[in-house]
Write a protein that holds these residues in place. Structure first.
Motif, PDB file in Angstrom:
ATOM      1  N   VAL A   1      -9.401 -26.314 -13.859  1.00  0.00           N
ATOM      2  CA  VAL A   1      -9.327 -27.630 -13.233  1.00  0.00           C
ATOM      3  C   VAL A   1      -7.915 -28.195 -13.323  1.00  0.00           C
ATOM      4  O   VAL A   1      -7.414 -28.793 -12.369  1.00  0.00           O
TER       5      VAL A   1
ATOM      6  N   ILE B   1      -5.770 -29.226 -10.097  1.00  0.00           N
ATOM      7  CA  ILE B   1      -5.243 -30.581  -9.889  1.00  0.00           C
ATOM      8  C   ILE B   1      -3.781 -30.522  -9.470  1.00  0.00           C
ATOM      9  O   ILE B   1      -3.348 -31.220  -8.553  1.00  0.00           O
TER      10      ILE B   1
ATOM     11  N   SER C   1     -11.447 -31.629  -2.705  1.00  0.00           N
ATOM     12  CA  SER C   1     -10.854 -30.905  -3.831  1.00  0.00           C
ATOM     13  C   SER C   1     -11.261 -31.538  -5.157  1.00  0.00           C
ATOM     14  O   SER C   1     -11.486 -30.826  -6.144  1.00  0.00           O
ATOM     15  N   ASN C   2     -11.388 -32.860  -5.197  1.00  0.00           N
ATOM     16  CA  ASN C   2     -11.862 -33.518  -6.420  1.00  0.00           C
ATOM     17  C   ASN C   2     -13.319 -33.166  -6.708  1.00  0.00           C
ATOM     18  O   ASN C   2     -13.699 -33.000  -7.880  1.00  0.00           O
TER      19      ASN C   2
ATOM     20  N   LEU D   1     -19.338 -37.131  -3.519  1.00  0.00           N
ATOM     21  CA  LEU D   1     -17.937 -36.898  -3.155  1.00  0.00           C
ATOM     22  C   LEU D   1     -17.822 -35.916  -1.992  1.00  0.00           C
ATOM     23  O   LEU D   1     -17.021 -36.113  -1.071  1.00  0.00           O
TER      24      LEU D   1
ATOM     25  N   ASN E   1     -13.255 -29.707  -8.161  1.00  0.00           N
ATOM     26  CA  ASN E   1     -12.768 -29.757  -9.548  1.00  0.00           C
ATOM     27  C   ASN E   1     -13.851 -30.249 -10.496  1.00  0.00           C
ATOM     28  O   ASN E   1     -14.025 -29.702 -11.591  1.00  0.00           O
ATOM     29  N   LEU E   2     -14.578 -31.271 -10.091  1.00  0.00           N
ATOM     30  CA  LEU E   2     -15.650 -31.798 -10.938  1.00  0.00           C
ATOM     31  C   LEU E   2     -16.769 -30.780 -11.095  1.00  0.00           C
ATOM     32  O   LEU E   2     -17.328 -30.628 -12.188  1.00  0.00           O
TER      33      LEU E   2
ATOM     34  N   VAL F   1      -8.650 -34.364   0.072  1.00  0.00           N
ATOM     35  CA  VAL F   1      -8.428 -34.709  -1.335  1.00  0.00           C
ATOM     36  C   VAL F   1      -9.759 -34.954  -2.042  1.00  0.00           C
ATOM     37  O   VAL F   1      -9.970 -34.494  -3.175  1.00  0.00           O
ATOM     38  N   LEU F   2     -10.668 -35.660  -1.389  1.00  0.00           N
ATOM     39  CA  LEU F   2     -11.985 -35.898  -1.994  1.00  0.00           C
ATOM     40  C   LEU F   2     -12.748 -34.595  -2.201  1.00  0.00           C
ATOM     41  O   LEU F   2     -13.419 -34.410  -3.224  1.00  0.00           O
TER      42      LEU F   2
END
Length: 119
Positions: free
Chosen positions: A77, A81, A36-37, A12, A40-41, A33-34
């Motif tokens: 997380v 989000i 930040s994902n 990611l 988060n993961l 956005v990717l």
């Protein structure tokens, strides 16, 4: 299970960097956005992926009994989000406004405030 998630975070992040290095603003937003994902993961996996009970303390005890899930990464997380969605909505509206005003999303063509370069 953690090595799989580590590879997913790396994938990611790599895709996010690839999109953010392109010259187009919309791809930059999707890369953000990717990224930040991926963050988060990574935060979620740092809380260990062990099956456990909810972190509830029985009455009269000072600590939970047995193996419990870590609630802090989940709370972080969830907050990230919500903040990331707000940032994405703002950036998407800003991108739309830039497109309607300037007529392009290319980074090199959006240099309105800079003086023209004559050769």
């Amino acid at each position: 299970m953690e090595p799989f998630f580590a590879i997913a975070v790396g994938g990611l992040a790599a895709a996010a960097v690839y999109l953010m290095l392109s010259g187009e603003l919309l791809r930059y937003i999707f890369g953000l956005v990717l990224l930040s994902n991926a963050a988060n993961l990574a935060i979620f996996v740092s809380g260990r992926l062990t099956p456990g009970a909810p972190p509830l303390i029985p009455e009269g005890a000072y600590a939970p009994a047995g193996t419990v899930a870590n609630a802090l990464p989940q709370a972080l997380v969830l907050t990230a989000i919500v903040i990331g969605f707000g940032l994405f909505a703002f950036a998407l509206v800003l991108t739309f406004r830039a497109w309607t005003t300037l007529g392009t999303l290319e980074g090199d063509d959006m240099r309105v405030a800079e003086p023209k370069v004559t050769k």
